[in-house]
Each structure stands twice: as C-alpha cells, then as structure tokens.
Design an enzyme around this catalytic site. Sequence first.
Site, PDB file in Angstrom:
ATOM      1  CG  ASP A 179      55.970  48.877  92.657  1.00 21.18           C
ATOM      2  OD1 ASP A 179      55.361  48.039  91.959  1.00 21.18           O
ATOM      3  OD2 ASP A 179      55.692  49.090  93.855  1.00 21.18           O
ATOM      4  CG  HIS A 180      55.607  47.858  85.880  1.00 23.61           C
ATOM      5  ND1 HIS A 180      55.235  48.512  84.737  1.00 23.61           N
ATOM      6  CD2 HIS A 180      56.939  47.648  85.784  1.00 23.61           C
ATOM      7  CE1 HIS A 180      56.287  48.676  83.962  1.00 23.61           C
ATOM      8  NE2 HIS A 180      57.342  48.154  84.578  1.00 23.61           N
TER       9      HIS A 180
END
Length: 92
Positions: free
Chosen positions: A62-63
């Site tokens: 999850d950036h």
Amino acid sequence: MMQGGTFTLSSIGMFDVDNSDAILNIPQSAIVVVGRIKDEPVVLEDKTIGIRPKAYLSVTFDHGTINGAPGSKFMKAFSHMAEKADEIIEWE
C-alpha cells in the site's frame, strides 16, 4: 502512526503455483506471496551451470504506508534471509 494495519505472508506452493499477484485488503500494508520451491538450472558464481532450489516471491505494498524504495529494500533483505534460512534457523 498507523494502527490496525497488517502484513501478510501467503504461501501458495502447496497448490503447485510458482507465482501470483496479490491484492491488498484494507487495512493491510503489504502482502508477500511465496510460490513453490522447485529445482531449476542456474548460473553459478564460477559461471558454470548448476541445479538449485528456487522459489518466486512477489509483493504488493500500500503506497500510502510504504513507498517503493523502502519496500524494495525490504524484499531484498527478505530474499537474502530466505536464501540463508538453513544458516539462520535451527531445524529440529
């Protein structure tokens, strides 16, 4: 500070699958998928061909919580540790 997030390690090798792309379920921060281990030909350090056990790893981050560069550094360290598992873990 993030709370409630998880990091998942998923093994799909028992299904004779080499690799997979994982989809995150919020609030997961990352998921690493480990494929089956099988013998494959490889080029050794002395430039000869040998047979070694090999497994493919894939990771989804999850950036919003983990940027690409730190995530890549993590995978490099994780891969190195997996290669040296027999030296790190005492098997009974």
